[in-house]
Scaffold this active site. Structure first.
Site, PDB file in Angstrom:
ATOM      1  N   GLU A  25      -4.759   7.743  -3.221  1.00  0.00           N
ATOM      2  CA  GLU A  25      -5.216   6.489  -2.644  1.00  0.00           C
ATOM      3  C   GLU A  25      -5.470   5.440  -3.737  1.00  0.00           C
ATOM      4  OE1 GLU A  25      -4.907   6.567   0.549  1.00  0.00           O
ATOM      5  OE2 GLU A  25      -5.691   4.583   0.993  1.00  0.00           O
ATOM      6  N   HIS A  40       0.826  -1.202   0.000  1.00  0.00           N
ATOM      7  CA  HIS A  40       0.000   0.000   0.000  1.00  0.00           C
ATOM      8  C   HIS A  40       0.869   1.265   0.000  1.00  0.00           C
ATOM      9  CE1 HIS A  40      -3.727   2.282   1.185  1.00  0.00           C
ATOM     10  NE2 HIS A  40      -2.804   3.108   1.672  1.00  0.00           N
ATOM     11  N   GLU A  41       1.759   1.360   0.980  1.00  0.00           N
ATOM     12  CA  GLU A  41       2.594   2.563   1.068  1.00  0.00           C
ATOM     13  C   GLU A  41       3.533   2.647  -0.141  1.00  0.00           C
ATOM     14  OE1 GLU A  41       1.687   4.743   3.127  1.00  0.00           O
ATOM     15  OE2 GLU A  41       0.456   3.451   4.395  1.00  0.00           O
ATOM     16  N   HIS A  60       1.799   4.500  -2.806  1.00  0.00           N
ATOM     17  CA  HIS A  60       1.899   5.947  -2.567  1.00  0.00           C
ATOM     18  C   HIS A  60       3.305   6.435  -2.912  1.00  0.00           C
ATOM     19  CE1 HIS A  60      -1.954   6.716  -0.684  1.00  0.00           C
ATOM     20  NE2 HIS A  60      -1.754   5.883   0.319  1.00  0.00           N
TER      21      HIS A  60
HETATM   22 ZN   LIG Z   1      -3.177   5.198   1.799  1.00  0.00          ZN
END
Ligand SMILES: [Zn+2]
Length: 504
Positions: free
Chosen positions: A294, A264-265, A268
């Site tokens: 996101e 997830h990170e 980003h």
């Molecule tokens: Zn996030």
């Protein structure tokens, strides 16, 4: 000297200061000694004050107006002007007393919320939240809106998005998800061993760390232009596209916290590293909205990281890293374990199917709070009723219900929709990637993650803030905010996983 170079210099100063705020914040969450916390809070508040001062400086306003009148601006220069004017206008409109009152109310509410959650006592938190809602309403009125206060706050996270555009999409999604959740939760467990894959086992933290570093590198995250550290609440920050810092939380009882966390990170982080070099130190080296940011983390975490092709490649590697713990686990059991659908109570632990219902719940409550149709004191009761209607479950306590998220304790109203917007964009963008890259899933199943990274860089990351978020998605996929790709993705995946026909 023409007005643009002067303006550019101002933009660069703002961006530099913003980077230093990012550094101090990152440090606060990772290595800051406990006794340094009060001093850091003062330092950050002073830096933010300085940033605000530079932003609202009338001389900057004049430079912006003069530059906007020039006929010879490039499209990038026009976009820079638009972004900075937007940010400055919002800062100028809110009176300084209101800014100070909000900051004071936020820091006062946070410890009260922590205590209320611990004691499972909403009444304790109620006055603090009432004050925050009142200030946010005043702030929305100061910012200006066409009758919907929510629009003024939503605009802060999703520039260009409006309730009028968002509501029909979210309500349509709700109507499709409620029967889907019901059908999946009534169906038998897709694999008899799924619930026992991690149960009672310990997964060595150093080995987890090694695996997350490998994943990050194979996703294409440049560890010479960023770093990974540990923190209690994982996040992505940093100072510059060449200094992107993300964190991970290691839980020895369940390796998926760190694994999905880093994917997830990492999503980003790739976005932050991917802004075009010529835009660095300008307002264009940023995502156009929280939702599209996101979309990148969720595309990696869910559409890739929870998929069969991904685990076809990575499960044997993970099992080799944890032979004792995962040696006897079949790949099918593992895949089911990381994709189980349950009538979840807690948003951050929710699966892909139920997650957005948690957001719709919060969105509807926030709308009613800001419109004055719902009193803060009535929140717990309404929360529980709606949870029953949406997910078929009533929270046993406010701690597991209305008190679970930090957002409202921080006075953050209007932010939750960004999560669902991110989920919807992620599916639309992934479908576009599949059209553009034949054999994508086959390549992912061989561990070739970089194909997708390169596509995202080219189609999304490079452009940064050149367009509004929805415009960017439309530019790439031929359509903007819609639930069609997301719902289709869920149907296909979960019908196959659960072996059931889902309602249409
Ligand atoms: Zn996030």
């Amino acid at each position: 000297m023409t007005s643009f170079p002067k303006l550019l210099q101002r933009m660069q100063e703002l961006k530099d200061l913003y980077g230093i705020i990012g550094l101090a914040t990152w440090d606060q969450e990772t290595y800051l000694p406990r006794k340094g916390e009060p001093a850091r809070a003062c330092q950050l508040s002073s830096l933010q004050g300085l940033y605000h001062e530079k932003l609202v400086d009338p001389a900057l306003g004049e430079l912006l107006e003069r530059a906007a009148a020039r006929p010879d601006l490039t499209s990038d220069e026009q976009a820079m002007l638009r972004v900075l004017r937007w940010e400055r206008d919002r800062a100028v409109r809110v009176p300084p007393e209101l800014v100070r009152e909000l900051a004071a109310a936020q820091s006062q509410a946070l410890p009260v919320w922590r205590e209320a959650r611990k004691l499972n006592d909403f009444a304790l938190f109620c006055p603090a939240l009432e004050r925050l809602v009142r200030i946010r309403r005043e702030q929305a009125d100061a910012l200006g809106h066409g009758g919907r206060r929510y629009d003024a706050l939503l605009e802060g996270y999703e520039p260009g998005m409006r309730v009028e555009r968002l509501s029909p999409v979210l309500l349509g999604l709700k109507e499709k998800l409620v029967p889907m959740v019901q059908a999946l939760c009534d169906a038998p467990e897709p694999h008899p061993m799924a619930s026992q894959v991690f149960e009672g086992k310990t997964f060595n933290g150093d080995r987890q760390w090694r695996f997350t570093q490998r994943l990050l590198e194979e996703m294409g995250f440049d560890l010479e232009a960023g770093r990974q550290d540990r923190s209690v609440h994982p996040f992505t920050g940093g100072t510059h596209p060449r200094d992107v810092r993300l964190t991970v939380r290691i839980d020895e009882a369940n390796p998926m916290t760190a694994l999905f966390g880093v994917i997830h990170e990492g999503g980003h982080g790739l976005y932050e590293q991917g802004y075009a070099e010529e835009h660095h130190r300008t307002p264009l080296a940023a995502a156009p909205s929280m939702g599209i940011h996101e979309s990148q983390s969720r595309l990696w975490e869910n559409l890739v990281g929870r998929s069969l092709p991904f685990w076809a490649h990575y499960f044997p590697i993970l099992r080799a890293e944890f032979p004792k713990e995962l040696g006897g686990v079949e790949p099918e059991a593992f895949y089911c374990a990381v994709n189980r659908v349950t009538r979840s109570l807690i948003r951050i632990e929710a699966d892909e199917v139920t997650y957005n219902l948690h957001i719709v719940l919060r969105y509807e409550l926030e709308l009613a709070l800001l419109d004055g149709e719902l009193a803060v004191a009535d929140l717990p009761g309404v929360w529980n009723e709606r949870m029953q209607a949406l997910l078929g479950v009533t929270p046993p306590s406010d701690e597991k219900g209305v008190l679970q998220d930090i957002h409202w304790a921080w006075g953050e109203l209007g932010y939750f929709p960004s999560y669902t917007i991110g989920n919807l964009y992620s599916a639309t963008l992934y479908a576009a990637a599949q059209r553009d890259l034949p054999g994508l899933e086959e390549r992912l199943s061989r561990g070739e993650l970089s194909v997708l990274t390169e596509w995202l860089r080219r189609r999304i990351h490079r452009d940064g803030h050149r367009r509004y978020a929805e415009e960017q998605v439309r530019h790439v996929a031929g359509k903007g905010l819609t639930d069609e790709d997301f719902v289709e993705y869920l149907r296909r995946k979960y019908e196959a996983l659960y072996g059931v026909q889902l309602p249409r």
